[in-house]
Design a protein around this motif. Sequence first.
Motif, PDB file in Angstrom:
ATOM      1  N   ILE A 346       0.733  -1.127  -0.144  1.00  0.00           N
ATOM      2  CA  ILE A 346      -0.159  -0.126   0.128  1.00  0.00           C
ATOM      3  C   ILE A 346       0.892   1.266  -0.061  1.00  0.00           C
ATOM      4  CG2 ILE A 346      -1.693   1.336   1.325  1.00  0.00           C
ATOM      5  CD1 ILE A 346      -2.436  -1.378   2.599  1.00  0.00           C
ATOM      6  N   LEU A 347       0.643   2.046  -0.925  1.00  0.00           N
ATOM      7  CA  LEU A 347       1.267   3.379  -1.009  1.00  0.00           C
ATOM      8  C   LEU A 347       0.261   4.782  -0.511  1.00  0.00           C
ATOM      9  CD1 LEU A 347       3.236   3.030  -4.299  1.00  0.00           C
ATOM     10  CD2 LEU A 347       4.093   2.695  -2.057  1.00  0.00           C
ATOM     11  N   ARG A 348       0.853   5.432   0.392  1.00  0.00           N
ATOM     12  CA  ARG A 348      -0.144   6.249   0.858  1.00  0.00           C
ATOM     13  C   ARG A 348       0.344   7.730   0.678  1.00  0.00           C
ATOM     14  NH1 ARG A 348      -3.613   4.635   4.625  1.00  0.00           N
ATOM     15  NH2 ARG A 348      -3.757   6.567   5.817  1.00  0.00           N
ATOM     16  N   ASP A 349      -0.358   8.743   0.834  1.00  0.00           N
ATOM     17  CA  ASP A 349      -0.060  10.258   0.735  1.00  0.00           C
ATOM     18  C   ASP A 349       0.343  10.449  -0.721  1.00  0.00           C
ATOM     19  OD1 ASP A 349      -0.519  10.981   3.421  1.00  0.00           O
ATOM     20  OD2 ASP A 349       0.737   9.512   4.031  1.00  0.00           O
ATOM     21  N   TYR A 350       1.710  10.951  -0.772  1.00  0.00           N
ATOM     22  CA  TYR A 350       2.098  11.564  -2.102  1.00  0.00           C
ATOM     23  C   TYR A 350       2.202  10.836  -3.189  1.00  0.00           C
ATOM     24  CZ  TYR A 350       5.147  13.815  -5.696  1.00  0.00           C
ATOM     25  OH  TYR A 350       5.361  14.298  -6.653  1.00  0.00           O
ATOM     26  N   TRP A 351       2.751   9.385  -3.009  1.00  0.00           N
ATOM     27  CA  TRP A 351       2.708   8.371  -4.203  1.00  0.00           C
ATOM     28  C   TRP A 351       1.347   7.641  -4.030  1.00  0.00           C
ATOM     29  CZ3 TRP A 351       8.098   6.523  -1.840  1.00  0.00           C
ATOM     30  CH2 TRP A 351       9.144   7.098  -2.486  1.00  0.00           C
ATOM     31  N   GLY A 352       0.353   8.009  -3.148  1.00  0.00           N
ATOM     32  CA  GLY A 352      -1.012   7.234  -3.136  1.00  0.00           C
ATOM     33  C   GLY A 352      -1.767   8.169  -4.011  1.00  0.00           C
ATOM     34  N   SER A 353      -1.208   9.330  -4.530  1.00  0.00           N
ATOM     35  CA  SER A 353      -2.034   9.909  -5.597  1.00  0.00           C
ATOM     36  C   SER A 353      -1.590   9.559  -7.210  1.00  0.00           C
ATOM     37  CB  SER A 353      -1.755  11.569  -5.184  1.00  0.00           C
ATOM     38  OG  SER A 353      -2.199  11.790  -3.949  1.00  0.00           O
ATOM     39  N   GLU A 354      -0.780   8.827  -7.101  1.00  0.00           N
ATOM     40  CA  GLU A 354      -0.483   8.559  -8.555  1.00  0.00           C
ATOM     41  C   GLU A 354      -1.573   7.849  -9.237  1.00  0.00           C
ATOM     42  OE1 GLU A 354       3.338   6.382  -8.404  1.00  0.00           O
ATOM     43  OE2 GLU A 354       4.601   8.030  -8.399  1.00  0.00           O
ATOM     44  N   GLY A 355      -1.516   8.180 -10.501  1.00  0.00           N
ATOM     45  CA  GLY A 355      -2.417   7.538 -11.387  1.00  0.00           C
ATOM     46  C   GLY A 355      -2.078   7.538 -12.945  1.00  0.00           C
ATOM     47  N   PHE A 356      -3.186   7.420 -13.694  1.00  0.00           N
ATOM     48  CA  PHE A 356      -2.484   7.647 -15.195  1.00  0.00           C
ATOM     49  C   PHE A 356      -2.027   8.883 -15.620  1.00  0.00           C
ATOM     50  CE2 PHE A 356      -5.093   3.754 -15.684  1.00  0.00           C
ATOM     51  CZ  PHE A 356      -4.431   3.120 -16.812  1.00  0.00           C
ATOM     52  N   SER A 357      -2.353  10.054 -14.885  1.00  0.00           N
ATOM     53  CA  SER A 357      -1.968  11.339 -15.213  1.00  0.00           C
ATOM     54  C   SER A 357      -0.460  11.383 -14.976  1.00  0.00           C
ATOM     55  CB  SER A 357      -2.679  12.304 -14.329  1.00  0.00           C
ATOM     56  OG  SER A 357      -2.321  12.368 -12.951  1.00  0.00           O
ATOM     57  N   ASN A 358       0.080  10.626 -14.227  1.00  0.00           N
ATOM     58  CA  ASN A 358       1.512  10.706 -13.708  1.00  0.00           C
ATOM     59  C   ASN A 358       2.299   9.263 -14.258  1.00  0.00           C
ATOM     60  OD1 ASN A 358       3.236  12.453 -12.318  1.00  0.00           O
ATOM     61  ND2 ASN A 358       4.029  10.745 -11.039  1.00  0.00           N
ATOM     62  N   LEU A 359       1.548   8.489 -15.123  1.00  0.00           N
ATOM     63  CA  LEU A 359       2.087   7.229 -15.261  1.00  0.00           C
ATOM     64  C   LEU A 359       3.115   7.090 -16.330  1.00  0.00           C
ATOM     65  CD1 LEU A 359       1.879   4.415 -13.967  1.00  0.00           C
ATOM     66  CD2 LEU A 359      -0.038   3.865 -15.703  1.00  0.00           C
ATOM     67  N   LEU A 360       4.015   6.652 -16.284  1.00  0.00           N
ATOM     68  CA  LEU A 360       5.116   6.222 -17.572  1.00  0.00           C
ATOM     69  C   LEU A 360       5.138   4.765 -17.841  1.00  0.00           C
ATOM     70  CD1 LEU A 360       8.004   8.372 -16.319  1.00  0.00           C
ATOM     71  CD2 LEU A 360       6.480   9.074 -18.554  1.00  0.00           C
ATOM     72  N   PRO A 361       5.584   4.334 -19.136  1.00  0.00           N
ATOM     73  CA  PRO A 361       5.665   2.912 -19.697  1.00  0.00           C
ATOM     74  C   PRO A 361       6.749   2.266 -18.707  1.00  0.00           C
ATOM     75  CG  PRO A 361       6.383   4.372 -21.340  1.00  0.00           C
ATOM     76  CD  PRO A 361       5.521   5.164 -20.256  1.00  0.00           C
ATOM     77  N   ASP A 362       6.677   1.054 -18.495  1.00  0.00           N
ATOM     78  CA  ASP A 362       7.667   0.379 -17.877  1.00  0.00           C
ATOM     79  C   ASP A 362       9.141   0.433 -18.705  1.00  0.00           C
ATOM     80  OD1 ASP A 362       6.076  -0.216 -15.807  1.00  0.00           O
ATOM     81  OD2 ASP A 362       5.856  -2.261 -16.313  1.00  0.00           O
ATOM     82  N   ASP A 363       8.990   0.534 -20.199  1.00  0.00           N
ATOM     83  CA  ASP A 363      10.161   0.600 -20.621  1.00  0.00           C
ATOM     84  C   ASP A 363      10.767   2.017 -20.970  1.00  0.00           C
ATOM     85  OD1 ASP A 363       7.799   1.331 -22.371  1.00  0.00           O
ATOM     86  OD2 ASP A 363       8.827   0.748 -24.297  1.00  0.00           O
TER      87      ASP A 363
END
Length: 896
Positions: A346-363
């Motif tokens: 479980i990630l909470r607080d700052y990293w708990g707000s990550e979603g598609f808007s902040n997502l990068l591909p694994d490569d």
Amino acid sequence: MKKYWSFCLFFAIAVAGICFQTYGQNNFWTLKGKVLESGKIPLEFVNVYVNNTSIGTTTKVDGSFTLEVPKTLQKVEVVVSFIGYKTLKKILSPVEMSKPLVFILESTNLLNEVKVTAKRDKNWRKKWRIFKDGLLGESIFTSDCEILNPEVVSLEYNKDKNVVATASEPIFIQNNALGYKIMFQMDSFVSDGNLTFFAGGKFFEELKPKDERQKNRWKKYRVRAYHNSFRNFLVMLSQNKLEESGFEIFQEDKVKQIYYGRTTVSKELKDSVLFKSSAKAICSYDSLRNTYILYSKRPLLVFLTNHFTPVPIFADYPYKFSQIVLSHGNIEFSPNGWVTKPNGMILRDYWGSEGFSNLLPDDYTGENIIDYNDTPENLVNTLRPENEKKYWFVNGKISGDNGLPIEGVKVFINNSETGTLTNNEGRFTLKIPNTIQQLELVSTAPKFYTAKEILNAGENNGLVEITLKPDNVSIADENTKESSKQWKMFQKALLGDPNDLLGKTQFPESCVILNPEVVHFAYSDNKNLLATANKPLVIDNNALGYKITYQLNKFEHNFKEALISGDKFFEKLTPTDEKQELLWKKNQLKIYQESLRYFLQSLSQKKLKENGFAVFKMIKILDRYDASVTVKSQLADSSLIACTDTELCKFDPETNRFYLHSDYPLLVFLTNRTEAVRLTFKDYPYKRSQIVLPNYYLEFTADGTITNYKNAEMRDFWGNEGLSGSLPNDFVLNENNIDKLSFDAVEQLEVKSIKIDSTNKFLTNGIQFNRKPIEIAEEKSGTKLLLDYNIKINQNDTDYTIYDLLRKIPGLIVRGNPVDGGYFIGFSGAQSFKGGSLPAAFSIDNYFTDDPQIINSLLGTLNVRDVESIGAIKYGNGAFYGARGGNGVIVITTKK
């Protein structure tokens, strides 16, 4: 108690693979295969991609496809998706990657089951908001993200009133900030608006930039998203480079939902609530599988020390932070930061707000490495778009209440020399430097009331329309003369008093108020002198070379000092000759070099000592000075703590802002100003100021322009300013042909460092992103404090109200507010209006709060018969509570 609320995100990440050592000359695996339907008929245009990456293609006419997969991936999950058919997924090992692949798709009746309705139910907007917020997350890029095909999403409530989402087709999300179009094959989505779970395959397609500038912007924003991400934290953890990358890690005794008061990390360490940790203590490497293991039986607290938070919970660590809860004690991840075995983390607080808007591909490989020890200019160039605009513009129109445009209105930025006049259409344009992100726009014209507008950069792209109301107040009889005493008192307070040894360098004798007839005097109920002006005052400052238009908002004088506020616009005067111009420049230089702005600029450049400033942390606010003590003795008993610019100042390249940070009040000496100052330390006879930071920090730009005060209070030298010694906020120093003033040097004292005792105590499918931040509650403390005043309640006092009892404390102001029915309660301070401008904090049976609303609510329900004693801490010992006690603390003990 203020509550900070946001959505929680439970995010199941599909296995993306783990890294291994490559053995061939070729750095890529070549995956080849075909996609057929159940009748073994080839299917064209089928999407084939590696999950969570930008590696993908579509099948040809014969159903064939080819994928190039980096050999850094030992395992990959290949996804085959086509509308009208069931999605297939297959995890491939290195052995399987070299063999031909065949996928046989089965048709589905999903399309036939989709119901199209023309009318959405009344709760659709609420359900859509929950879905959208849960999917996109919360970041600086969220506003640039768009769900392109919302019509494919169906939203319903389940029996537990949770929103359940299904999609008849892949959902396409366009991220215009990072330059990706993401195809999300959603398997599931459930949310109650607070906790969200979703899972599915993701394919990232790079958008085509419209020009080189947009290409650079995407590149830089990707770097920013990557370096703030949980993935980068794991990479730096595996390389044992947390500190240089801006991460600091602690273990917690338990998961924190609420912190009681703005505590400090040092206090949490001392109380064994936090335990200092390191990368080696919680991370190990499995060489056989080339994978890393993050393990801890305790929750982890990670600070991003390169980024400030506007609501700091920890006074000595005002940075963004995240909690990591390892549900099963450990997770596994690759050297590239890809989580291969989440174990329900479980990630909470700052990293708990990550979603598609902040997502990068694994490569994504993290194109640039950010060195946070680099200069602020280079950091900003790394993180900011190239050729970013250095200015923003305010376009507006001013009309009367009859709708007709008004020509000749003076429009200016408050406290600056940036201004203009409206044309015959009532229109104006102002060019604003990017260093000013928020401004107060003032509009003034004869026969009209002054209008003000607060504007923010980036939020005012349209026309700002301002309506001026006519001023029908008649001008006072010219034959009515106020006494010479009143006028002299007003003029000295407004322009400045050079005889005040605590004040700034000022030139009131060189200032002329050109229209004194607009000023009118009266007396308040408590016999203080009041002044009003029905028009702006016009003042020529012949010492600094400015004409000042000053709109007086408030003037009150208690015959000892004045409380003044107003709006200022500076226009440059034309010098009569070169000699006068040089004199103006020398005076401007002197004023500038003793200004708060110059102090902040020196702080950002790490030149405090060089530019004549010495700074100390104070255990308490100094309401009065004892001239018999020395700085040396105060350092010896830790009443003062010397500090450096490196300790006090932090730069955040994301916001391009500097932060003056201190959990204690600051005492600043201007060591180049040797003028005698009364009531100061024997060994430091210099002008000095106190800086009180109730919210622990002050935000400013590289040139010293303050962008966020957050209730900061300047006392003494910087708190005592007259118009004759004022420069505009956008003043730029021109040092050409100026002989710099020579000042006496002063011996600098050695810095006394503060050591924090800490100990290391360590123990050994899907990731949860909990977006709900930690709440701040009020701290309860059983520590007994030395009170400055103490009132024991006896039988005769039970007929009084609680407010009557509070008025018995010397120097305490208790004033009712007829607007909201509440009370202002604060100390007046020694011979000072300013001391009473901020309310005192309260400790009721060790329940501490500085929130005025909570204080009024508690006092309103308090029965005097239940009160045992009332005490007061005036500034001094209030530092026990940090800066929140800086305005004094009222301590109430009840019989309960």
